[in-house]
Scaffold this active site. Structure first.
Site, PDB file in Angstrom:
ATOM      1  N   HIS A 302      49.696  35.271 103.394  1.00 17.75           N
ATOM      2  CA  HIS A 302      51.154  35.217 103.341  1.00 17.75           C
ATOM      3  C   HIS A 302      51.743  36.083 104.452  1.00 17.75           C
ATOM      4  CE1 HIS A 302      51.020  34.286  98.735  1.00 17.75           C
ATOM      5  NE2 HIS A 302      50.948  33.190  99.462  1.00 17.75           N
ATOM      6  N   HIS A 453      49.397  40.900 102.982  1.00 17.46           N
ATOM      7  CA  HIS A 453      48.098  41.417 102.539  1.00 17.46           C
ATOM      8  C   HIS A 453      47.536  40.597 101.382  1.00 17.46           C
ATOM      9  CE1 HIS A 453      49.561  44.416 105.185  1.00 17.46           C
ATOM     10  NE2 HIS A 453      50.424  44.895 104.327  1.00 17.46           N
ATOM     11  N   HIS A 454      47.673  39.268 101.510  1.00 15.45           N
ATOM     12  CA  HIS A 454      47.182  38.347 100.479  1.00 15.45           C
ATOM     13  C   HIS A 454      46.164  37.385 101.087  1.00 15.45           C
ATOM     14  CE1 HIS A 454      51.334  38.964  98.354  1.00 15.45           C
ATOM     15  NE2 HIS A 454      50.540  40.018  98.243  1.00 15.45           N
ATOM     16  N   GLN A 455      45.217  37.909 101.834  1.00 18.48           N
ATOM     17  CA  GLN A 455      44.217  37.069 102.468  1.00 18.48           C
ATOM     18  C   GLN A 455      43.272  36.465 101.418  1.00 18.48           C
ATOM     19  OE1 GLN A 455      44.250  40.541 103.349  1.00 18.48           O
ATOM     20  NE2 GLN A 455      45.745  40.327 104.977  1.00 18.48           N
TER      21      GLN A 455
END
Length: 532
Positions: A302, A453-455
């Site tokens: 994201h 930080h939604h890898q």
């Protein structure tokens, strides 16, 4: 932790080895110990003794600290060469020890799509909801959507920053409905965040799940010991090889090895173990165990960009974390789920090449897009397990992703101009009044591209040629090996990824504890797998 090292050196055999003490690994270790299984939990980082971990207001101090891998992406081809900073936890608790402590599950259609469109049979919303509830101790008590009495507290912010409250009111003035519970029946709307905070302290996966059972003789925790590879013997996973004091040490288990190293760590470890695209492994001198082209592929995330304001009056420090409010919205009413999740911070975020107000003299509304279409990949730079892999999520490779960000920036600026924020707003610092057209906004976004930080996605769950694990999280073609973390998500959910990753850990523990009379290691035997 010293006793853990002594136990390891006796070459004790465990029922299970779990690699990574993060959002999923801690859950798995706890549930296995509760069920009477012996577990070795291995963490590359150290203990969570940095005081900033436990103080929610100090969360950004942890980025680039010894507790952070502090990854950087490759220069982004579709974002003017910007390299995006990806903090990832290298400490007990993993990234749950350095994140913003936000508890969001996503939209029900996210999980229904996993099950119906991406081959993740058994992962529909109604099937995963009990696992979300199992972990949860929601302060409002149990309901159809929430659990209570679980290890992980989910709390409300009872003393929000006044500028955060003004933002909520501004969203309502703009036309976004108030929604007191984005984890309930409806996700759309504006709300103060649900948080993994209790009594003013962060509650990570480590403190919630593992700390309470540290004295169990069934649990061994090994810190400061990166795993170099999975030991595959006779075609099956039998254990791992850890780097300890500069030496490689083999540790074995009688049951499954579970990789919970995260979207970066788990894919990297599979590749180092010879599980991945055969041609790439061969070029690095790594013997191929299984040719699985999907390992490292499907990487996505994201995106965020800051809209920063100078305040007309001092902004008081927060009493919770640095991000207190958010809203979910759709750029197109026909969408099944929201594609925007802007967040409010009472702190001015940095802007490239531009001075922003000091903390206490400004605030940020950060447009965020959560329906990512662009896909990238992760690959090894070398066979050295201590070298970080290359990370290329290919932000904005799909033009619709950039168009959504431009729309989000426009929407956020209109919210920032609402009457509710008038007595806080002095001026918009960035992008600033000179940035007006879609092209100008797009250029600003590319220069100031940041990660939510939604890898996810590098060990995708499913049954097709691009998948890496089956719906029971077993690595295709490698009996005894599972992956359980955000890397298995076929598509990133609509929101933050900590809560869904905890849910994945809960499900994995159940899979490990179920008896499988067939002894099968996969629901299917994919024809695309080649053994070498």
């Amino acid at each position: 932790m010293e006793s853990a090292r002594k136990t390891q050196k006796t070459q004790k055999t465990y029922d299970h080895i779990v690699v990574g003490a993060g959002s999923a690994g801690c859950v798995i270790a706890r549930r296995l110990v509760d069920a009477g299984r012996s577990v070795l939990l291995i963490e590359a980082g150290g203990p969570d003794d940095n005081p900033a971990i436990h103080d929610p207001g100090r969360m950004w101090e942890l980025w680039t600290s010894p507790e952070d891998y502090a990854y950087l992406t490759e220069p982004q081809q579709h974002a003017d060469g910007t390299r995006v900073f990806w903090p990832r936890g290298r400490v007990l608790g993993g990234t749950s020890a350095i994140n913003a402590m936000i508890y969001v599950r996503g939209h029900r259609s996210d999980y229904d799509d996993w099950a119906t469109r991406h081959g993740a049979t058994g992962w529909s919303h109604d099937e995963v909801l009990p696992y979300f509830k199992r972990s949860e101790d929601f302060e409002d008590g149990p309901s159809h959507h929430h659990g209570s009495g679980g290890p992980m507290p989910v709390t409300r912010n009872h003393a929000p920053n006044p500028v955060s409250l003004a933002f909520v009111e501004a969203c309502e003035q703009y036309g976004i409905p108030h929604n007191d519970d984005c984890n309930g029946e409806e996700i759309l709307g504006v709300n103060l965040l649900h948080l993994n905070i209790r009594d003013g302290k962060r509650v990570s996966a480590w403190t919630a799940f593992v700390q309470p059972v540290l004295d169990s003789p069934l649990l061994t925790v090994l810190t400061g010991s990166p795993v170099a590879r999975v030991l595959v013997e006779g075609g099956s996973a039998r254990g791992v090889e850890v780097i300890e004091d500069g030496r490689l040490t083999a540790i074995r288990c009688s049951g499954d090895v579970v990789l919970s190293g995260g979207t970066i760590g788990s894919a990297q470890l599979l590749l180092l173990s010879g599980i991945g695209p055969a041609d790439e492994l061969r070029s690095l001198g790594i013997d191929t165990v299984i040719d699985l082209p999907g390992v490292g592929a499907n990487l996505h995330d994201h995106a965020l960009a800051p809209v920063v304001y100078e305040s007309a009056r001092p902004v008081p420090p927060g009493t919770a974390n640095k991000i207190e409010a958010q809203y979910f919205a759709k750029t197109d009413p026909s969408l099944a789920a929201p594609d925007l999740q802007p967040v409010m911070s009472h702190v001015p975020l940095p802007v490239v090449g531009q001075e922003v107000p000091a903390e206490g003299h400004g605030y940020t509304i950060a447009p965020g897009t959560i329906r990512t279409l662009s896909r990238g990949r992760l690959w090894l730079r070398s066979a050295d397990p201590t070298q970080a892999p290359a990370l290329d999520p290919r932000y904005f490779a799909e033009p619709d992703d950039l168009r959504a960000m431009v729309t989000a920036v426009r929407q956020v600026r209109e919210i920032g101009d609402q009457k509710a924020l008038a007595h806080w707003r002095a001026r918009e610092v960035a992008p600033g009044p000179a940035v007006v057209t879609d092209d100008e906004i797009a250029s600003y976004v590319k220069r100031n591209l940041a990660s939510y930080h939604h890898q996810v996605g590098t060990c995708r769950m499913g049954t097709g040629p691009g998948s890496v694990v089956d719906p029971r999280l077993r690595v295709h073609g490698v009996p005894g090996l599972r992956v359980a973390d955000a890397s298995v998500m076929p598509v990133v959910p609509s929101g933050n990824t900590h809560a869904p990753t905890v849910m994945i850990g809960e499900r994995c523990a159940d899979f490990l504890l179920e008896k499988d009379p067939s002894g099968a290691q996969s629901l299917v035997t994919p024809s695309f797998i080649d053994s070498h």
